[in-house]
Design a protein around this motif. Structure first.
Motif, PDB file in Angstrom:
ATOM      1  N   LEU A  21       0.641  -1.133  -0.305  1.00 25.21           N
ATOM      2  CA  LEU A  21      -0.175   0.551  -0.016  1.00 25.21           C
ATOM      3  C   LEU A  21       0.935   1.559   0.153  1.00 25.21           C
ATOM      4  O   LEU A  21       0.901   2.005  -0.997  1.00 25.21           O
ATOM      5  CB  LEU A  21      -0.870   0.019   1.071  1.00 25.21           C
ATOM      6  CG  LEU A  21      -2.070  -1.646   0.875  1.00 25.21           C
ATOM      7  CD1 LEU A  21      -2.952  -1.225   2.843  1.00 25.21           C
ATOM      8  CD2 LEU A  21      -2.956  -1.681   0.712  1.00 25.21           C
ATOM      9  N   ILE A  22       2.065   0.875   0.840  1.00 24.71           N
ATOM     10  CA  ILE A  22       2.857   2.631   1.261  1.00 24.71           C
ATOM     11  C   ILE A  22       3.812   2.648  -0.215  1.00 24.71           C
ATOM     12  O   ILE A  22       3.634   3.809  -1.059  1.00 24.71           O
ATOM     13  CB  ILE A  22       4.285   2.000   1.798  1.00 24.71           C
ATOM     14  CG1 ILE A  22       2.923   2.265   3.036  1.00 24.71           C
ATOM     15  CG2 ILE A  22       4.848   3.277   1.898  1.00 24.71           C
ATOM     16  CD1 ILE A  22       3.988   1.305   4.042  1.00 24.71           C
ATOM     17  N   ASP A  23       4.047   1.734  -1.081  1.00 19.36           N
ATOM     18  CA  ASP A  23       4.613   1.660  -2.793  1.00 19.36           C
ATOM     19  C   ASP A  23       3.421   2.098  -3.372  1.00 19.36           C
ATOM     20  O   ASP A  23       4.400   2.701  -4.473  1.00 19.36           O
ATOM     21  CB  ASP A  23       5.266   0.555  -2.734  1.00 19.36           C
ATOM     22  CG  ASP A  23       6.043  -0.280  -1.952  1.00 19.36           C
ATOM     23  OD1 ASP A  23       7.278   0.099  -1.204  1.00 19.36           O
ATOM     24  OD2 ASP A  23       6.356  -1.849  -2.212  1.00 19.36           O
ATOM     25  N   LEU A  26       3.213   5.831  -3.089  1.00 19.33           N
ATOM     26  CA  LEU A  26       4.606   6.277  -3.216  1.00 19.33           C
ATOM     27  C   LEU A  26       4.335   6.802  -5.032  1.00 19.33           C
ATOM     28  O   LEU A  26       4.794   7.809  -5.297  1.00 19.33           O
ATOM     29  CB  LEU A  26       5.680   5.851  -2.580  1.00 19.33           C
ATOM     30  CG  LEU A  26       5.921   6.290  -1.339  1.00 19.33           C
ATOM     31  CD1 LEU A  26       7.138   5.567  -1.062  1.00 19.33           C
ATOM     32  CD2 LEU A  26       6.318   7.426  -1.045  1.00 19.33           C
ATOM     33  N   VAL A  27       3.986   5.315  -5.701  1.00 17.06           N
ATOM     34  CA  VAL A  27       3.788   5.799  -6.950  1.00 17.06           C
ATOM     35  C   VAL A  27       2.306   6.372  -7.479  1.00 17.06           C
ATOM     36  O   VAL A  27       2.872   7.671  -8.223  1.00 17.06           O
ATOM     37  CB  VAL A  27       3.857   4.795  -7.137  1.00 17.06           C
ATOM     38  CG1 VAL A  27       3.328   4.753  -8.914  1.00 17.06           C
ATOM     39  CG2 VAL A  27       5.054   3.429  -7.782  1.00 17.06           C
ATOM     40  N   LEU A  28       1.783   6.999  -6.423  1.00 17.30           N
ATOM     41  CA  LEU A  28       0.960   7.958  -7.378  1.00 17.30           C
ATOM     42  C   LEU A  28       0.916   9.631  -7.084  1.00 17.30           C
ATOM     43  O   LEU A  28       0.676  10.223  -7.305  1.00 17.30           O
ATOM     44  CB  LEU A  28      -0.710   7.441  -6.183  1.00 17.30           C
ATOM     45  CG  LEU A  28      -1.062   6.061  -6.831  1.00 17.30           C
ATOM     46  CD1 LEU A  28      -2.537   6.378  -6.112  1.00 17.30           C
ATOM     47  CD2 LEU A  28      -1.898   6.567  -8.325  1.00 17.30           C
ATOM     48  N   MET A  31       3.423  10.167  -9.533  1.00 21.37           N
ATOM     49  CA  MET A  31       3.072  10.290 -10.742  1.00 21.37           C
ATOM     50  C   MET A  31       1.967  11.897 -11.016  1.00 21.37           C
ATOM     51  O   MET A  31       1.610  12.913 -11.794  1.00 21.37           O
ATOM     52  CB  MET A  31       1.796   9.514 -10.822  1.00 21.37           C
ATOM     53  CG  MET A  31       2.579   8.301 -11.783  1.00 21.37           C
ATOM     54  SD  MET A  31       1.368   6.681 -11.882  1.00 21.37           S
ATOM     55  CE  MET A  31       0.282   7.668 -12.517  1.00 21.37           C
ATOM     56  N   PHE A  32       0.690  11.897  -9.676  1.00 20.27           N
ATOM     57  CA  PHE A  32       0.275  13.691  -9.065  1.00 20.27           C
ATOM     58  C   PHE A  32       1.934  14.831  -9.354  1.00 20.27           C
ATOM     59  O   PHE A  32       1.209  15.775  -9.977  1.00 20.27           O
ATOM     60  CB  PHE A  32       0.054  13.089  -8.029  1.00 20.27           C
ATOM     61  CG  PHE A  32      -0.815  15.076  -7.693  1.00 20.27           C
ATOM     62  CD1 PHE A  32      -2.153  15.071  -7.505  1.00 20.27           C
ATOM     63  CD2 PHE A  32      -0.055  15.301  -6.553  1.00 20.27           C
ATOM     64  CE1 PHE A  32      -2.677  16.202  -7.503  1.00 20.27           C
ATOM     65  CE2 PHE A  32      -0.991  17.040  -6.199  1.00 20.27           C
ATOM     66  CZ  PHE A  32      -2.323  17.326  -6.109  1.00 20.27           C
ATOM     67  N   ILE A  33       2.842  14.436  -8.794  1.00 19.34           N
ATOM     68  CA  ILE A  33       3.817  15.371  -8.756  1.00 19.34           C
ATOM     69  C   ILE A  33       4.035  15.632 -10.200  1.00 19.34           C
ATOM     70  O   ILE A  33       4.340  16.946 -11.084  1.00 19.34           O
ATOM     71  CB  ILE A  33       4.783  14.755  -7.801  1.00 19.34           C
ATOM     72  CG1 ILE A  33       4.699  15.371  -6.516  1.00 19.34           C
ATOM     73  CG2 ILE A  33       6.036  16.192  -7.906  1.00 19.34           C
ATOM     74  CD1 ILE A  33       5.830  15.139  -5.451  1.00 19.34           C
ATOM     75  N   ILE A  34       4.548  14.965 -11.472  1.00 13.56           N
ATOM     76  CA  ILE A  34       5.026  15.333 -12.842  1.00 13.56           C
ATOM     77  C   ILE A  34       3.683  15.544 -13.320  1.00 13.56           C
ATOM     78  O   ILE A  34       4.451  16.385 -14.010  1.00 13.56           O
ATOM     79  CB  ILE A  34       5.502  14.077 -12.832  1.00 13.56           C
ATOM     80  CG1 ILE A  34       6.351  13.085 -12.200  1.00 13.56           C
ATOM     81  CG2 ILE A  34       5.594  13.600 -14.833  1.00 13.56           C
ATOM     82  CD1 ILE A  34       6.993  11.834 -12.718  1.00 13.56           C
ATOM     83  N   THR A  35       2.827  16.014 -13.213  1.00 13.55           N
ATOM     84  CA  THR A  35       1.730  15.985 -14.346  1.00 13.55           C
ATOM     85  C   THR A  35       1.293  16.815 -13.064  1.00 13.55           C
ATOM     86  O   THR A  35       0.334  17.932 -14.008  1.00 13.55           O
ATOM     87  CB  THR A  35       0.127  15.047 -14.163  1.00 13.55           C
ATOM     88  OG1 THR A  35      -0.254  14.512 -12.304  1.00 13.55           O
ATOM     89  CG2 THR A  35       0.256  13.735 -14.036  1.00 13.55           C
ATOM     90  N   ILE A  36       1.488  18.278 -12.547  1.00 12.80           N
ATOM     91  CA  ILE A  36       0.619  19.596 -12.390  1.00 12.80           C
ATOM     92  C   ILE A  36       1.720  20.139 -13.516  1.00 12.80           C
ATOM     93  O   ILE A  36       2.864  20.243 -13.382  1.00 12.80           O
ATOM     94  CB  ILE A  36       1.660  19.457 -10.772  1.00 12.80           C
ATOM     95  CG1 ILE A  36       1.346  19.296  -9.404  1.00 12.80           C
ATOM     96  CG2 ILE A  36       1.427  20.972 -10.366  1.00 12.80           C
ATOM     97  CD1 ILE A  36       1.806  18.924  -7.922  1.00 12.80           C
ATOM     98  N   PRO A  37       0.795  21.245 -13.965  1.00 11.09           N
ATOM     99  CA  PRO A  37       0.873  21.956 -14.668  1.00 11.09           C
ATOM    100  C   PRO A  37       2.155  23.066 -14.548  1.00 11.09           C
ATOM    101  O   PRO A  37       2.347  23.687 -13.270  1.00 11.09           O
ATOM    102  CB  PRO A  37       0.451  22.504 -14.932  1.00 11.09           C
ATOM    103  CG  PRO A  37      -0.618  22.754 -13.923  1.00 11.09           C
ATOM    104  CD  PRO A  37      -0.638  21.245 -13.467  1.00 11.09           C
TER     105      PRO A  37
END
Length: 141
Positions: A21-23, A26-28, A31-37
């Motif tokens: 669950l922690i893994d 962290l992946v999510l 992905m959220f940080i990368i997709t922030i404009p």
């Protein structure tokens, strides 16, 4: 003491395994940080437009430099900085005959600032310079 999956009697472990669950979390998060404009901040500044008429701020007979109590420099009533002062002084030195430079520091101006401006005037090789406005203080001393 060795770690065991359960008790010695062979019963299954009743605790939940949180590592996957922690893994996933962290992946999510990545992905959220990368997709922030990317935020771009623009500051609109209205720049002065060059005029067709050249402004002649150097007078042919006399020019006046005033230092205010706050240390601001004015050339013939227009506020300027040290670089502009040097440019104006260089123009006056090239003129024939050289115009007079009237230097009037305010009595409340810091001596350090007055000294800096006098050094700029000296480096420009101004030969016709006079202190004006000092006659109003002749009875103070």
């Amino acid at each position: 003491m060795a770690m065991s999956g359960g008790s010695d009697d062979g019963e299954p472990m009743m605790e939940m395994n949180t590592t996957p669950l922690i893994d996933v979390m962290l992946v999510l998060l990545i992905m959220f940080i990368i997709t922030i404009p990317i935020q771009t901040h623009a500051v609109k500044v209205d720049l002065p437009q060059p005029s067709d008429q050249p402004q002649n701020t150097v007078e042919p007979d006399k020019n006046k430099v005033i230092i205010s109590p706050e240390g601001a420099i004015t050339w013939n009533g227009q506020p300027i900085n040290e670089v502009q002062l040097r440019q104006y002084l260089d123009q006056t030195v090239r003129m024939n005959p050289q115009p007079e430079l009237h230097f009037q520091p305010d009595p409340q101006a810091r001596y350090n600032r007055v000294d800096e401006v006098l050094a700029i005037i000296k480096r420009a090789n101004v030969t016709k310079m006079g202190f004006v406005g000092n006659e109003q203080y002749r009875n103070d001393f």
